[in-house]
Design an enzyme around this catalytic site. Structure first.
Site, PDB file in Angstrom:
ATOM      1  N   LYS A 160       0.846  -1.205   0.000  1.00 37.93           N
ATOM      2  CA  LYS A 160       0.000   0.000   0.000  1.00 37.93           C
ATOM      3  C   LYS A 160       0.878   1.250   0.000  1.00 37.93           C
ATOM      4  O   LYS A 160       0.625   2.202  -0.742  1.00 37.93           O
ATOM      5  CB  LYS A 160      -0.928   0.003   1.229  1.00 37.93           C
ATOM      6  N   GLN A 164      -4.279  -1.417   9.895  1.00 35.95           N
ATOM      7  CA  GLN A 164      -4.291  -2.738   9.250  1.00 35.95           C
ATOM      8  C   GLN A 164      -4.861  -3.790  10.197  1.00 35.95           C
ATOM      9  O   GLN A 164      -4.508  -3.842  11.377  1.00 35.95           O
ATOM     10  CB  GLN A 164      -2.856  -3.116   8.819  1.00 35.95           C
ATOM     11  N   ASP A 190     -10.675   3.260   4.568  1.00 40.43           N
ATOM     12  CA  ASP A 190     -11.046   1.840   4.517  1.00 40.43           C
ATOM     13  C   ASP A 190     -12.568   1.668   4.514  1.00 40.43           C
ATOM     14  O   ASP A 190     -13.069   0.587   4.208  1.00 40.43           O
ATOM     15  CB  ASP A 190     -10.490   1.108   5.745  1.00 40.43           C
TER      16      ASP A 190
HETATM   17  N1  GUN Z   1      -6.901  -6.654   6.409  1.00 41.86           N
HETATM   18  C1  GUN Z   1      -7.356  -7.333   5.332  1.00 41.86           C
HETATM   19  N2  GUN Z   1      -7.944  -6.505   4.447  1.00 41.86           N
HETATM   20  C2  GUN Z   1      -7.847  -5.270   4.975  1.00 41.86           C
HETATM   21  C3  GUN Z   1      -8.266  -3.978   4.535  1.00 41.86           C
HETATM   22  O1  GUN Z   1      -8.864  -3.798   3.463  1.00 41.86           O
HETATM   23  N3  GUN Z   1      -7.977  -2.943   5.361  1.00 41.86           N
HETATM   24  C4  GUN Z   1      -7.342  -3.098   6.548  1.00 41.86           C
HETATM   25  N4  GUN Z   1      -7.110  -2.021   7.295  1.00 41.86           N
HETATM   26  N5  GUN Z   1      -6.948  -4.292   7.000  1.00 41.86           N
HETATM   27  C5  GUN Z   1      -7.195  -5.352   6.208  1.00 41.86           C
END
Ligand code: GUN
Length: 293
Positions: free
Chosen positions: A52, A96, A119
Site C-alpha cells: 500500500k 491494518q 477503509d
Molecule cells: N486486512 C485485510 N484486508 C484489509 C483492509 O482492506 N484494510 C485493513 N485495514 N486491514 C485489512
C-alpha cells in the site's frame, strides 16, 4: 473464458490516479497523504501494508507507515489514532487488520475520524454505504465492483451468490450488488458456514463471489456453465518448491472451474491488486473533499 485481470486493471487505475494527482497538484493543491498503522509482526499484514505504501509513491502520494509492537496497548493505539485524526496533512489513514487479541477491533475502528476513514470501516461510513449515500466504499468490495464494471460483466437481474459474511467483504458485497447502482440490481443470496445445501445454491449462481478463506473450496461440480467467478480468498499454503516456502491459493479450484466460466479472477493477480488501487482512489477522494472545505 475471460480472465478478470486485476493486476492490469489496477495498473490502469493507478495510472489514471497519477494523472489526476499531477493535475490536482498543478492547480495548487496539496499532495494527497495516506498513513497506515500496523500493530505486530504478522508477515502477510506487513507485506500488504508495504504494498500500500509503495503504491502511494507510484501515484505521487505522500505516505506514512506507523509500525507499533504487538505489545502496544489499546490506549496507545487510540492515542496514535487521535493524532492522525487531527493532523491536517493526513488526508486518510488505515489501521491494518487483524489486530492483536488484546485490542478491541471495533473500538479502534470507531475511533477513526469518518472523514479520514479511507477503509470505509467506521459505522458511519458502513451506514452510508448501506443507504447508498456517497461515502468511502471498502477497498475489496469497491475493487470487485470496479473489476466487474471495466469488464462489462452484467449484474442487473443476475443471481449473485456471495460466500462469506465478513464485515470486510461478504456483507458489504451483498448489500452493494443488490442496490440500484451501475454495477448492482442483482438478486443476491448470501451463504455462510451454517448454510444448508450450499451446492444447490451455487449451482443457481450467475455470479459467485467467494470470500470464505478455504483453499480451493469451490469445485467445478458446484458451478454452472457460463458462470462469473470472483475469488477473494488468498491463503498461504506450504510449498517447499517455492523460494519463500508457500504459494497463494484462492477459494476456487481455478483450473477446473475456469473451464466452465465466462469470466474468472486468478489468485494472485485478481481481486488483491484491485484493493490497493481502490484504497488510493478513496484517499484521493478524501483529499479532494478536504480541499473543498
Ligand atoms: N486486512 C485485510 N484486508 C484489509 C483492509 O482492506 N484494510 C485493513 N485495514 N486491514 C485489512
Amino acid at each position: 473464458m475471460i480472465l478478470l485481470d486485476g493486476k492490469k486493471t489496477s495498473a490502469d487505475i493507478k495510472e489514471e490516479i497519477a494523472l489526476e494527482v499531477r493535475e490536482f497538484k498543478n492547480n495548487g493543491n496539496k499532495t494527497p497523504h495516506l498513513a497506515a498503522i500496523i500493530v505486530g509482526n504478522d508477515g502477510a499484514s506487513i507485506t500488504y501494508v508495504n504494498a500500500k505504501v509503495k503504491a502511494c509513491e507510484r501515484v505521487g502520494f505522500e505516505s506514512s507507515l506507523i509500525r507499533l509492537s504487538d505489545e502496544t496497548s489499546e490506549e496507545d493505539l487510540l492515542n496514535e489514532i487521535a493524532i492522525l485524526n487531527v493532523d491536517n496533512d493526513i488526508d486518510g489513514f488505515i489501521v491494518q487488520l487483524p489486530l492483536p487479541k488484546h485490542i478491541d477491533e471495533q473500538k479502534i475502528l470507531m475511533a477513526i475520524n469518518p472523514d479520514k476513514d479511507v477503509d470505509g470501516f467506521h459505522p458511519t461510513n458502513v451506514g452510508k454505504m448501506a443507504l447508498n449515500l456517497p461515502t468511502f466504499i471498502s477497498a475489496t468490495p469497491f475493487g470487485i465492483l470496479e473489476l466487474l464494471d471495466r469488464y462489462n460483466v452484467e449484474t442487473s437481474g443476475k443471481h449473485v451468490v456471495v460466500l462469506g459474511r465478513s464485515h470486510i467483504v461478504g456483507s458489504p458485497m451483498s448489500i452493494l450488488l443488490s442496490q440500484k447502482r451501475k454495477v448492482g440490481n442483482a438478486t443476491v443470496t448470501m451463504c455462510h458456514s451454517r448454510t444448508k445445501n450450499l451446492k444447490e445454491i451455487t449451482l443457481q449462481a450467475d455470479i459467485i463471489i467467494a470470500a470464505i478463506g478455504i483453499p480451493e473450496y469451490i469445485k467445478a461440480d458446484m458451478v454452472k456453465e457460463h458462470v462469473t467467478v470472483i475469488d477473494v480468498g488468498i491463503t498461504r499454503v506450504a510449498d517447499s518448491s517455492k523460494k519463500n516456502g508457500f504459494r497463494l491459493v484462492g477459494d476456487v479450484a481455478f483450473d477446473e472451474v475456469a473451464k466452465k466460466a465466462d469470466f474468472i479472477t486468478p489468485v494472485p493477480g485478481g481481486v488483491g491488486p484491485m484493493t490497493i488501487a481502490m484504497l488510493l482512489k478513496n484517499t484521493l477522494l478524501a483529499c479532494k473533499r478536504k480541499s473543498q472545505n
